[in-house]
Design a protein around this motif. Structure first.
Motif, PDB file in Angstrom:
ATOM      1  N   THR A 141       0.772  -1.118   0.118  1.00 34.72           N
ATOM      2  CA  THR A 141       0.007  -0.034   0.029  1.00 34.72           C
ATOM      3  C   THR A 141       0.839   1.283   0.008  1.00 34.72           C
ATOM      4  O   THR A 141       0.678   2.268  -0.608  1.00 34.72           O
ATOM      5  CB  THR A 141      -1.068  -0.059   1.124  1.00 34.72           C
ATOM      6  OG1 THR A 141      -1.277  -1.504   1.452  1.00 34.72           O
ATOM      7  CG2 THR A 141      -1.928   0.780   1.259  1.00 34.72           C
ATOM      8  N   GLN A 142       2.129   1.217   0.595  1.00 37.28           N
ATOM      9  CA  GLN A 142       2.899   2.337   0.787  1.00 37.28           C
ATOM     10  C   GLN A 142       3.872   2.294  -0.466  1.00 37.28           C
ATOM     11  O   GLN A 142       4.337   3.342  -0.796  1.00 37.28           O
ATOM     12  CB  GLN A 142       3.604   2.310   2.059  1.00 37.28           C
ATOM     13  CG  GLN A 142       2.587   2.878   3.251  1.00 37.28           C
ATOM     14  CD  GLN A 142       3.073   2.774   4.661  1.00 37.28           C
ATOM     15  OE1 GLN A 142       4.437   2.970   4.563  1.00 37.28           O
ATOM     16  NE2 GLN A 142       2.475   2.506   5.697  1.00 37.28           N
TER      17      GLN A 142
ATOM     18  N   PRO B  82       0.141   5.675  -5.194  1.00 41.56           N
ATOM     19  CA  PRO B  82      -1.523   5.675  -5.306  1.00 41.56           C
ATOM     20  C   PRO B  82      -1.884   6.413  -6.743  1.00 41.56           C
ATOM     21  O   PRO B  82      -3.028   6.154  -6.918  1.00 41.56           O
ATOM     22  CB  PRO B  82      -1.813   6.244  -4.002  1.00 41.56           C
ATOM     23  CG  PRO B  82      -0.676   7.027  -3.731  1.00 41.56           C
ATOM     24  CD  PRO B  82       0.598   6.303  -3.996  1.00 41.56           C
ATOM     25  N   ARG B  83      -1.065   7.314  -7.243  1.00 46.00           N
ATOM     26  CA  ARG B  83      -1.368   8.324  -8.374  1.00 46.00           C
ATOM     27  C   ARG B  83      -1.124   7.591  -9.634  1.00 46.00           C
ATOM     28  O   ARG B  83      -1.362   8.136 -10.517  1.00 46.00           O
ATOM     29  CB  ARG B  83      -1.011   9.673  -8.070  1.00 46.00           C
ATOM     30  CG  ARG B  83      -1.253  10.452  -6.972  1.00 46.00           C
ATOM     31  CD  ARG B  83      -2.386  11.031  -7.030  1.00 46.00           C
ATOM     32  NE  ARG B  83      -2.551  12.090  -5.862  1.00 46.00           N
ATOM     33  CZ  ARG B  83      -3.306  11.382  -4.691  1.00 46.00           C
ATOM     34  NH1 ARG B  83      -3.961  10.155  -4.847  1.00 46.00           N
ATOM     35  NH2 ARG B  83      -3.502  11.918  -3.682  1.00 46.00           N
TER      36      ARG B  83
ATOM     37  N   ARG C  39      -5.873   0.032 -13.711  1.00 41.76           N
ATOM     38  CA  ARG C  39      -6.481   0.249 -12.728  1.00 41.76           C
ATOM     39  C   ARG C  39      -5.423   0.698 -11.696  1.00 41.76           C
ATOM     40  O   ARG C  39      -4.115   0.817 -12.021  1.00 41.76           O
ATOM     41  CB  ARG C  39      -6.903  -0.913 -11.900  1.00 41.76           C
ATOM     42  CG  ARG C  39      -8.250  -1.572 -12.666  1.00 41.76           C
ATOM     43  CD  ARG C  39      -8.989  -2.294 -11.763  1.00 41.76           C
ATOM     44  NE  ARG C  39      -9.735  -3.306 -12.750  1.00 41.76           N
ATOM     45  CZ  ARG C  39     -10.349  -4.383 -12.127  1.00 41.76           C
ATOM     46  NH1 ARG C  39      -9.998  -5.175 -10.917  1.00 41.76           N
ATOM     47  NH2 ARG C  39     -11.141  -5.108 -13.127  1.00 41.76           N
ATOM     48  N   TYR C  40      -5.894   1.429 -10.651  1.00 39.82           N
ATOM     49  CA  TYR C  40      -4.886   1.990  -9.583  1.00 39.82           C
ATOM     50  C   TYR C  40      -4.698   0.981  -8.463  1.00 39.82           C
ATOM     51  O   TYR C  40      -5.710   0.108  -8.162  1.00 39.82           O
ATOM     52  CB  TYR C  40      -5.491   3.378  -8.859  1.00 39.82           C
ATOM     53  CG  TYR C  40      -5.417   4.415 -10.162  1.00 39.82           C
ATOM     54  CD1 TYR C  40      -4.328   5.184 -10.087  1.00 39.82           C
ATOM     55  CD2 TYR C  40      -6.267   4.529 -11.040  1.00 39.82           C
ATOM     56  CE1 TYR C  40      -4.207   6.012 -11.222  1.00 39.82           C
ATOM     57  CE2 TYR C  40      -6.258   5.588 -11.990  1.00 39.82           C
ATOM     58  CZ  TYR C  40      -5.331   6.285 -12.108  1.00 39.82           C
ATOM     59  OH  TYR C  40      -4.981   7.296 -12.956  1.00 39.82           O
ATOM     60  N   PRO C  41      -3.490   1.130  -7.573  1.00 37.25           N
ATOM     61  CA  PRO C  41      -3.294   0.375  -6.610  1.00 37.25           C
ATOM     62  C   PRO C  41      -4.553   0.079  -5.508  1.00 37.25           C
ATOM     63  O   PRO C  41      -4.531  -1.035  -5.240  1.00 37.25           O
ATOM     64  CB  PRO C  41      -1.923   0.700  -5.775  1.00 37.25           C
ATOM     65  CG  PRO C  41      -1.545   1.752  -6.941  1.00 37.25           C
ATOM     66  CD  PRO C  41      -2.582   2.206  -7.807  1.00 37.25           C
ATOM     67  N   HIS C  42      -5.147   1.104  -5.506  1.00 39.93           N
ATOM     68  CA  HIS C  42      -6.253   1.104  -4.189  1.00 39.93           C
ATOM     69  C   HIS C  42      -7.362   0.219  -4.742  1.00 39.93           C
ATOM     70  O   HIS C  42      -7.999  -0.262  -3.835  1.00 39.93           O
ATOM     71  CB  HIS C  42      -6.680   2.314  -3.867  1.00 39.93           C
ATOM     72  CG  HIS C  42      -7.538   3.003  -4.834  1.00 39.93           C
ATOM     73  ND1 HIS C  42      -7.278   3.969  -5.666  1.00 39.93           N
ATOM     74  CD2 HIS C  42      -8.928   2.933  -5.099  1.00 39.93           C
ATOM     75  CE1 HIS C  42      -8.058   4.468  -6.305  1.00 39.93           C
ATOM     76  NE2 HIS C  42      -9.127   3.791  -6.049  1.00 39.93           N
ATOM     77  N   GLN C  43      -7.261  -0.424  -6.036  1.00 38.94           N
ATOM     78  CA  GLN C  43      -8.822  -1.059  -6.301  1.00 38.94           C
ATOM     79  C   GLN C  43      -8.126  -2.342  -6.359  1.00 38.94           C
ATOM     80  O   GLN C  43      -8.971  -3.344  -6.681  1.00 38.94           O
ATOM     81  CB  GLN C  43      -8.748  -0.717  -7.772  1.00 38.94           C
ATOM     82  CG  GLN C  43      -9.379   0.708  -8.245  1.00 38.94           C
ATOM     83  CD  GLN C  43      -9.273   1.292  -9.486  1.00 38.94           C
ATOM     84  OE1 GLN C  43      -8.417   1.450 -10.163  1.00 38.94           O
ATOM     85  NE2 GLN C  43     -10.656   1.210 -10.132  1.00 38.94           N
TER      86      GLN C  43
ATOM     87  N   SER D 126      -6.665  -5.875  -3.785  1.00 42.86           N
ATOM     88  CA  SER D 126      -6.415  -6.394  -2.606  1.00 42.86           C
ATOM     89  C   SER D 126      -5.134  -6.387  -2.118  1.00 42.86           C
ATOM     90  O   SER D 126      -4.329  -6.143  -3.004  1.00 42.86           O
ATOM     91  CB  SER D 126      -7.160  -7.748  -2.327  1.00 42.86           C
ATOM     92  OG  SER D 126      -6.099  -8.748  -3.008  1.00 42.86           O
TER      93      SER D 126
ATOM     94  N   ARG E  15      -1.940  -6.307  -4.561  1.00 48.49           N
ATOM     95  CA  ARG E  15      -0.701  -5.419  -4.656  1.00 48.49           C
ATOM     96  C   ARG E  15       0.466  -5.921  -4.596  1.00 48.49           C
ATOM     97  O   ARG E  15       1.380  -5.612  -5.125  1.00 48.49           O
ATOM     98  CB  ARG E  15      -1.006  -4.323  -3.600  1.00 48.49           C
ATOM     99  CG  ARG E  15      -2.375  -3.358  -3.833  1.00 48.49           C
ATOM    100  CD  ARG E  15      -2.444  -2.521  -2.596  1.00 48.49           C
ATOM    101  NE  ARG E  15      -3.899  -2.285  -2.283  1.00 48.49           N
ATOM    102  CZ  ARG E  15      -4.345  -1.972  -1.360  1.00 48.49           C
ATOM    103  NH1 ARG E  15      -3.825  -2.032  -0.130  1.00 48.49           N
ATOM    104  NH2 ARG E  15      -5.582  -1.763  -1.123  1.00 48.49           N
TER     105      ARG E  15
END
Lengths: 540, 304
Positions: free
Chosen positions: A362-363, A367-368, A411-415, A417, A421
């Motif tokens: 996640t880090q 994310p952009r 897609r973007y990472p937040h989409q 699990s 990721r």
């Protein structure tokens, strides 16, 4: 069985999120009797903590709403009580401790003050509370209780902080203690100590203990009964031994099947030439020596695990090796060249060969940026690898290799699990066609089933591309299943290294033995045996 | 902590020295004071005389050397207009501004912290709506306009409050009220945001699990943590006010350092300008130290 002390009946809780209502738990029922240890076992998102939050009145409404159910404590339905009556029970009759004690202790008050507050809130006079606090600190094994009471949370170690939380929770001798992942962020040896402390205190007070955990090992070590939750529902419950030996529900079977530490040990380490040779590597931060002269080698096609507790220097080794931080001294020979003596230009080229997968995707993923951008960025930096015309095709190919679909590229990472990721992070590392991948706690944040899948993926990719891994982990069962060779680190030094079977079955050093003894086995029977051994040692 | 304060003092002393130099050269750039003080038709003899008395006939470098020497001895010279030591004039005015700023900032901080905390405790609730209203006003209402409208309503219309000057407590009400609005809206927003953060933190959850009352959750557990970013903004706003609330002081004829500075600039009263700049600079330096001390008092992680 004794009368239940606390009983949750048919509890359903809905959370009102931005994307509409989500039913976090449905018809959850469990009960716990005095002197009993009940574990609620579940993966992230299973809703395992929600019913405990409801017991403690910690669900914010909105966004959370209890839609149905009862919580019976000593014959009264807590949900029908007023806020003031609930507060009377919180801390005094039912107390709770949490994961990550550092953030759960108020940073700006002394720990003594915070424990006293638990007492004075429920009517203990101040002077009596002060005396009581000192004796509590002593009881949970905090050295120098008087002086420690005047210290602040950040001045203690992780294990001590959890002891402080326990002292605070037990101040008023509650009937029920709820422990939400109490040992998750702790080192294995500290985890064993905290669990032992909880057990001992429970024997002394006869309280009921509810442990919420994702770890089968914790269940095996401490629980009498276990409730297994998946997707907001209870799928199975029974005694810990029963559920482990004879799981009924397919989910429980999968969960137990995925538990690491039960697979075949790698007995055929590749007999190849070392491609990476570290000699006497040191790293100092000011006065503090994080690495005190580490030497080891990594052979081609090998999975080398580095294990150790927090502060052992295992992550520093990785960061220094990748030149994310500069070593103080030492050499790292790779294809006859010293990685630590490269010019910036040479280092730039070398970076292709050694890649890293971090703990928290996640880090570590921007994310952009879309997945396509994240993966293809490697080729923008190293254009000689792939002409731009082939990027799209290659991203799709890489995504396929890590078990994702080509259409995921936009897609973007937040989409995704957590497990997906981490697959993206692996695809990103693979894009540079590296020879060595350093995995720094790459599967630690993942649920066991996902963990097993990612490990399987790493294993498959190794064979396909002839990769070598440096696998940094604190979780010994995972290492046992995955590694060819193991290095054990403590306080910046290598204490033992050898083939995985030797380390796990025949450890030479006391530190390694303690580490192994403290690590928890998912099988309650094995755990019971280990405990018996431990106790007999303590008696002797 | 002592080491930190020492470092801070050194760096501030350097800044003050640079300021002294800058002030001298900038003020000389605006023109020869002789042209301003003396009538346009003053004789050359009178001009030379004036220059000699005030040392303006010396080479610039000599003037500068004398100036630095004097400043270091806290001698800023006499106010040409008032014929009194400039420092005396400035300190007199600064005392007025200091009182005004202290009272206003005390009221602003108190009100903003209480209302902001209540707003944060229940987002979207009654207090939160009030807070949003005041924040908007604070951001949108220019103080010169508010000041004039307030005079029109309360002094001229209702005749309740004096229009300008000092003397009675009533004289303070309008300047304080007008100065209050902007920092209040700003600090309120910061308190609210910071408290929402603090109230959703894990240690407040622990407090709830201990059975701590909501009042104590907000004002004991969350507030001290939530204050850290707020203090910075309070200090910033207070610094602005110590520099002289120029517009408000001018409109209400308040004899503070802001009004004094504007007057002195218009009159080219260099000694006063210089003294005023140094006094406010030292005051702001002292206030920054106070902010650092407040930080350390609130957060033990800075102390240990």
């Amino acid at each position: 069985m004794a009368e239940p002390l606390l009983e949750v009946r048919n509890l359903s809780v809905t959370f009102h999120t931005a994307r509409g209502p989500v039913e976090a738990v449905r018809n959850v029922s469990w009960q716990v009797a005095p002197g009993e240890v009940l574990a609620i076992l579940g993966e992230s998102g299973s809703g395992k903590s929600v019913s405990a939050s409801a017991v403690m009145d910690l669900i914010d409404c909105p966004p959370g709403e209890i839609t149905s159910g009862e919580i019976i404590y000593r014959g009264r339905d807590l949900l029908k009580l007023s806020a003031d009556e609930r507060r009377e029970i919180n801390g005094k009759r039912i107390a709770m401790i949490f994961q990550d004690p550092l953030s759960h202790l108020n940073p700006v008050y002394t720990v003594g003050w915070q424990i006293e507050e638990a007492l004075t809130t429920h009517g203990t006079p101040k002077d009596k509370a002060r005396v009581e606090t000192i004796s509590l600190l002593d009881k949970v094994g905090i050295p120098n209780p008087e002086a420690s009471a005047r210290k602040y949370p950040h001045q203690f170690s992780g294990g001590q902080r959890q002891r402080l939380m326990i002292a605070m929770a037990l101040a008023l001798r509650p009937d029920v203690l709820i422990a939400d992942e109490p040992t998750t962020a702790l080192d294995v040896t500290v985890q064993a100590q905290i669990l032992a402390l909880l057990e001992q205190l429970q024997h002394e007070t006869g309280m009921a203990l509810l442990i919420i955990t994702h770890d089968l090992g914790v269940v095996a070590e401490i629980a009498d009964r276990v409730v297994v939750m998946n997707a907001g529902e209870i799928v199975e419950q029974g005694t810990a031994a029963e559920v482990y030996a004879n799981p009924q529900h397919p989910y429980t079977k999968r969960l137990i099947g995925a538990a690491p530490g039960k697979g075949a040990i790698h007995d055929d380490p590749p007999t190849t030439e070392p491609i990476l040779l570290l000699q006497n590597v040191c790293k100092k931060y000011g006065e503090f020596e994080a690495l005190k002269g580490c030497s080891f080698e990594l052979c081609e096609g090998e999975t080398l695990a580095i294990v150790g507790e927090s502060g052992s220097g295992k992550s520093t080794t990785a960061r220094v090796l990748l030149r994310l931080e500069e070593p103080t001294s030492g050499r790292a020979m790779y294809h006859g060249r010293d990685l630590f003596a490269l010019t910036p230009r040479e280092l730039f080229e070398m970076r292709r060969d050694i890649q890293m997968v971090f703990q928290d995707p996640t880090q570590s993923l921007n994310p952009r940026m879309t997945v396509y951008q994240i993966i293809s960025e490697a080729w923008a930096i190293h254009p000689e690898i792939l002409p731009k015309a082939r990027w799209r095709e290659r991203v799709a190919e890489l995504l396929g290799q890590v078990g994702l679909k080509p259409e995921h590229a936009h897609r973007y990472p937040h989409q995704f699990s957590g497990g997906q990721r981490q697959r993206i992070a692996i695809a990103r590392a693979l894009a540079l066609e590296p020879r060595v991948i350093v995995c720094d706690e790459a599967v630690s944040a993942l649920d066991v089933q996902v963990q097993a899948q990612v490990i399987e993926l790493l294993d498959k990719l190794k064979d396909e591309f002839g990769l070598s891994y440096i696998f940094i982990a604190h979780d010994l069962p995972v290492v046992r299943d995955f590694a060819d060779r193991v290095i054990v680190m403590q306080k910046g030094q290598i204490v033992e290294q050898g083939p995985v079977r030797d380390i796990f079955e025949n450890p030479r050093e006391t530190y390694t033995r303690n580490l192994l003894a403290a690590s928890l086995d998912p099988d309650p029977e094995v755990q019971a045996r280990r405990r018996a051994e431990r106790l007999s040692k303590e008696v002797a | 902590m002592k080491k930190f304060l020492f470092k801070r003092a050194i760096s501030s002393a350097i800044s003050l020295l640079l300021l002294i130099v800058a002030v001298f050269f900038l003020s000389r750039l605006t023109g020869d004071p002789t042209d301003l003080y003396l009538p346009v038709d003053a004789s050359q003899e009178a001009r030379d005389n004036f220059r000699a008395i005030n040392g303006l006939d010396q080479p610039l470098i000599v003037q500068f050397g004398r100036y630095v020497w004097d400043v270091l001895h806290l001698d800023f010279g006499d106010s040409i207009r008032r014929a009194r030591p400039a420092l005396e004039v400035v300190i007199e005015a600064f005392a007025w501004t200091l009182q005004l700023a202290l009272i206003t900032m005390f009221l602003v901080s108190l009100a903003a912290i209480i209302l902001g905390s209540l707003a944060a405790f229940k987002v979207g609730g009654f207090f939160d709506r009030i807070a949003t209203f005041f924040s908007l006003i604070g951001a949108a209402a220019p103080d010169f306009w508010v000041a004039i409208v307030a005079i029109v309503i309360f002094s001229l219309g209702l005749g309740w409050l004096p229009t300008s000057g000092t003397g009675t407590p009533l004289h303070w009400i309008l300047p304080i009220a007008v100065l209050f609005i902007r920092p209040f809206g700003l600090i309120l927003q910061v308190v609210r945001g910071s408290m929402i953060n603090a109230l959703s933190s894990a240690y407040v959850k622990t407090a709830r699990a201990k059975g701590v009352t909501p009042k104590k959750q907000v004002f004991v557990h969350a507030l001290r943590n939530g204050m850290l970013p707020v203090i910075t903004v309070i200090g910033d706003q207070a610094a602005g006010m110590l520099n002289g609330a120029v517009i408000v002081e001018t409109i209400f004829g308040f004899p503070g350092v802001g009004k004094l500075m504007i007057d002195s600039i218009l009159q080219r009263d260099f000694s006063v300008i210089l003294a005023a700049i140094m006094v406010t600079a030292i005051a702001i330096f002292l206030m920054n130290i106070l902010i650092d001390l407040a930080y350390a008092a609130l957060d033990p992680r800075i102390r240990y």
